[in-house]
Design an enzyme around this catalytic site. Sequence first.
Site, PDB file in Angstrom:
ATOM      1  N   ASP A 258      -3.969  -7.634   9.004  1.00 47.30           N
ATOM      2  CA  ASP A 258      -5.303  -7.950   9.538  1.00 47.30           C
ATOM      3  C   ASP A 258      -5.364  -7.702  11.039  1.00 47.30           C
ATOM      4  OD1 ASP A 258      -6.338  -8.651   7.096  1.00 47.30           O
ATOM      5  OD2 ASP A 258      -6.120 -10.819   7.387  1.00 47.30           O
TER       6      ASP A 258
ATOM      7  N   GLU B  50       0.179 -10.154   5.473  1.00 48.69           N
ATOM      8  CA  GLU B  50      -1.276 -10.057   5.446  1.00 48.69           C
ATOM      9  C   GLU B  50      -1.882 -10.311   6.825  1.00 48.69           C
ATOM     10  OE1 GLU B  50      -3.475  -9.076   3.091  1.00 48.69           O
ATOM     11  OE2 GLU B  50      -1.699  -8.496   1.964  1.00 48.69           O
TER      12      GLU B  50
ATOM     13  N   HIS C 128      -6.484  -1.745   7.118  1.00 52.94           N
ATOM     14  CA  HIS C 128      -5.590  -2.811   6.651  1.00 52.94           C
ATOM     15  C   HIS C 128      -4.471  -2.225   5.789  1.00 52.94           C
ATOM     16  CE1 HIS C 128      -4.727  -6.986   5.211  1.00 52.94           C
ATOM     17  NE2 HIS C 128      -4.323  -6.332   4.141  1.00 52.94           N
ATOM     18  N   GLU C 129      -4.837  -1.347   4.849  1.00 53.77           N
ATOM     19  CA  GLU C 129      -3.839  -0.750   3.961  1.00 53.77           C
ATOM     20  C   GLU C 129      -2.914   0.198   4.723  1.00 53.77           C
ATOM     21  OE1 GLU C 129      -3.396  -1.898   1.077  1.00 53.77           O
ATOM     22  OE2 GLU C 129      -5.241  -3.091   1.024  1.00 53.77           O
TER      23      GLU C 129
END
Length: 491
Positions: A208, A204, A139-140
């Site tokens: 994801d 976000e 995710h990061e």
Amino acid sequence: MSKFNLTKLSKSLIAGSLSVVIASMPISQAFANNNLPDLGTAAVNTFSLEKEAEYGDAYMRVIRSSAPVLNDPVLEQYLTELGNRLVAHAHDVKTPFYFFLLRNDEINAFAFFGGHVGVHTGLFLNADNESQLASVLSHEITHVTQRHLARSAEAQAKTGPAAIAGLLGAILLTIAAPQAGMAAIATTQALATQTRINYTRLHEKEADRIGMQVLVDAGFDPYASGDFFAKLANRYRYTSKPPQMLLTHPLPESRISEARIRAQQYPHRHIPDDLSYQLAKARIQVRYSSLSAGAALQLFEDQLKNRSYTFKDAALYGKALSLMRSEDNKQAEQIIDQLLKKDPHNLFYLDTQSDLLLGRDDYKKAIAVLSKERDLKPTSEVININLANAYIEAKQANKAIPILEEALFLNKQSPVPYLLMADAYKQLGNRSMQYFVSAENYALAANYNKAIDQLNYAYQYAQNDPLQRARIEARISQFKQAEKQLDTLKN
């Protein structure tokens, strides 16, 4: 004189990234070039990749000076290899990545300019398996590859030079304040300006979605993301103070459901857990968590007694580390020897064996074991650092310096080689180089005043070396300029 304890050093050092490139040359020559970040002006028309790298390097230097960044070669190598495995399956990778750990029991991870990804040790303490940890990293990583922070900053730049200058300075100052939380660049508190930079809901969702594809392509369990989200949501559903990760990455039921639905799109497959992850988790539990020595030992003894472990070898490793912490090195060595018979090239075990051998002054065996292993793994930071340390302990500093120069060439982020090298040069009586490399270590943490002080000492001891004096003068000038640039960014 007390020994140079690598174990204690790894607990207390402030680590990070160094942008200087060290070629196969003497270290004094390698640092003659100006490779400090040129921050330039904050008012930019386009937030280029080069500008991202410059800001990322500056921010990382500030983080080193103000946060409990771990510099444990074993954990660094594990995290870097896991991160690079994920990056290898990411798309639109335009920057090198640097993964680092912070000693903090809070559950959190964050990413910022220049491919920097920070992970709290609390994430290891709460993730059940490697796939769950990898789901957070992917995710990061996606935040970086999709340039979410840069895109937000670039959007703010359109409102005027003052806006972007203020926002970038706010990010830097917030990172420098540990109480604000190390995920500051993504938090509302950190960026509470009129038009704040933040990961939007769209960012976000994108992280994801793309992050899960990266996770699956790298061979991890797609269900890990939803499982970890649900675990956190259930644990902190009614708490008044949720972990930092839930503040920066809110977990409404819709997000958990979306993660699970997304996972169902991939073929279901059993992904066995990885021993290395459980060894890393045990190492963090013993050395870097809030557990006392007695509590840590009891934890692993209970696991072994009740067979409540994922891997018995990881529980034994945790017990060995706990025994060392309780100064029962004899029993710890028996366990490590037993583990090495089964897995003789395991870096976790070899690192601990090295500590135990040096602890009883068996330098000859430590050097023999590590030298043999270095023939098999010449680029391993764990092996190189331990071998250099063993040579220094054995009063053979001249053999340590070339190894440390290679270590710096392979990993420009860690201060450990500088500290070991300073110790080696001190042993050899070369005061000029001792202070010279110490200066580079201070510069890693943006402590330019202290770095210049060290260079002034180096200059005094280089009376008969005009070339070295010229290099020192050049470096002093570079540090002064870097300090001015950093002050400009803060303001």
